[in-house]
Design an enzyme around this catalytic site. Sequence first.
Site, PDB file in Angstrom:
ATOM      1  N   SER A   8       7.294   6.890  -8.065  1.00 22.96           N
ATOM      2  CA  SER A   8       8.231   5.792  -8.251  1.00 22.96           C
ATOM      3  C   SER A   8       9.351   5.755  -7.212  1.00 22.96           C
ATOM      4  CB  SER A   8       8.807   5.870  -9.661  1.00 22.96           C
ATOM      5  OG  SER A   8       9.595   4.769  -9.936  1.00 22.96           O
ATOM      6  N   ASP A  56      11.002  -1.361  -6.279  1.00 21.14           N
ATOM      7  CA  ASP A  56      11.042   0.092  -6.068  1.00 21.14           C
ATOM      8  C   ASP A  56       9.687   0.550  -5.533  1.00 21.14           C
ATOM      9  OD1 ASP A  56       9.544  -0.175  -8.409  1.00 21.14           O
ATOM     10  OD2 ASP A  56      10.302   1.686  -9.279  1.00 21.14           O
ATOM     11  N   ASP A  82       6.997   2.001  -6.610  1.00 23.27           N
ATOM     12  CA  ASP A  82       5.694   1.707  -7.239  1.00 23.27           C
ATOM     13  C   ASP A  82       5.635   0.308  -7.829  1.00 23.27           C
ATOM     14  OD1 ASP A  82       7.323   2.227  -9.476  1.00 23.27           O
ATOM     15  OD2 ASP A  82       5.645   3.007 -10.641  1.00 23.27           O
ATOM     16  N   ASP A 103       7.287  -1.308 -10.294  1.00 27.65           N
ATOM     17  CA  ASP A 103       7.468  -1.703 -11.695  1.00 27.65           C
ATOM     18  C   ASP A 103       8.911  -2.121 -11.988  1.00 27.65           C
ATOM     19  OD1 ASP A 103       8.615   0.811 -11.645  1.00 27.65           O
ATOM     20  OD2 ASP A 103       7.448   1.635 -13.307  1.00 27.65           O
TER      21      ASP A 103
END
Length: 460
Positions: A107, A252, A254, A256
């Site tokens: 992330s 961000d 990743d 999400d």
Amino acid sequence: MKGSKTMRKYFGTDGIRRIANTELTPELVYKVAKAGAYVLSKHTDHAPTILIGRDTRISGTLIESAMVAGFLSYGANVKLLGVIPTPAVAYLTRKLKADASVVISASHNTYEFNGIKYFSNKGMKIPDSLEEEIEEIMDSGKLDELTAVGDKVGISEHCPELMDEYVYFFRRNFDETMEKNLTDDFVVGLDTANGATSVVAEKVFQALGIPYKIINNHPDGININQNCGSTHLEGLKKFVVENKLSLGIAYDGDGDRCLAVDEKGNEIDGDKLMAIISSNLRKQGKLNKDTIVATVMSNLGLNKYARDNQLQLLQTKVGDRYVLEEMLKQGFNLGGEQSGHVILLDYNPTGDGILTSLMLIKTILESKKKASELSGMIKLYPQVLVNAKVSNDKKQEYAKDTTIKEAIEKLEKEFAGNGRVLIRPSGTEPLIRVMIEGEDQKYIDEKAHEIANLLEEKLK
């Protein structure tokens, strides 16, 4: 919730996250894959299909190779999605009726970390209890029995074309709105954090005909989240103001989460995003039970906004999985966190940065207002967070100490509804976090340190 009491060996609050190749070794990943394939598909009567997506970290293909080996060795078949956002993997899991899926990402962490997140066949993060079961299998010596033989060995295939399904999902839901409301002078700045949205965000904005300018979309394996994306908004703020853009969007690593920047370069955080999106949903009669679900860390300003607009704000423990749990349990469709993790349950059961940004754009266009005007409908209170270093075995005892209790009550009485005190023991460290909100930054700063000192003194 089952599982939160036991200390887990591998899984943390958001999957497994460690430094790649030294802590998150190929050997460990192989075991996690084999045990995971077994736990997530033991109730199926067919060879399971598992999807794998990843972000742009240099270690992504290494971890992916070890995962694939574990899955195939168990007898599961694998579809490799390549570099793709976490929510796209969640969406495709449901769409393709896969048995499970995995996202390889850390992330918002720096590039040397990587992680493994499992999703169930419903496209949702798996509960603590299943993570614990996976850990048990990993350490039980049972892994050797879970080996496919002969024609039962799994096969993997590369399926980069499945990204188009995800792009189509946005077209299906936003085409009409954009066609009706877009103007040529509405231009969005995109910052894809050199991460998982680097390719797909552009495809989505092109497909919907939204004019955009893009930065940080040249991942090299080590520049993910590096002074860019939703954790570092400075570059985007400057970019929006210098190019006179209508709005800036930062994802961000990743994909999400998303945060935004208005045309003046001011930040629009997750609390503001939820307020703005809720206003539009409600106007259209689409905000279930007139409720927003957020965590206890959400700003007091969101409470006030909800109260002034006759909305209900429900607050959960910190963590998007608890927000989702509450939404599913009670039938709410909007929830999220200050960090920009917004869940729009009518579309996807996980935070989705691109989806959140399109809902924001839709709201701006339909309201015919500027981003800064919409952002102004909620006033955020200054917030201070101070860590008190305490003894690990005493960190739960703050609630029983009368001196501490009295100090907190006295301060809350003083605030008279225009401030609040939140005390949270850390789940992993010998710390208690003291968060205070109020109208005067200097004053709350002083008070937060006072309470932190008191905690340290009493709970040494």
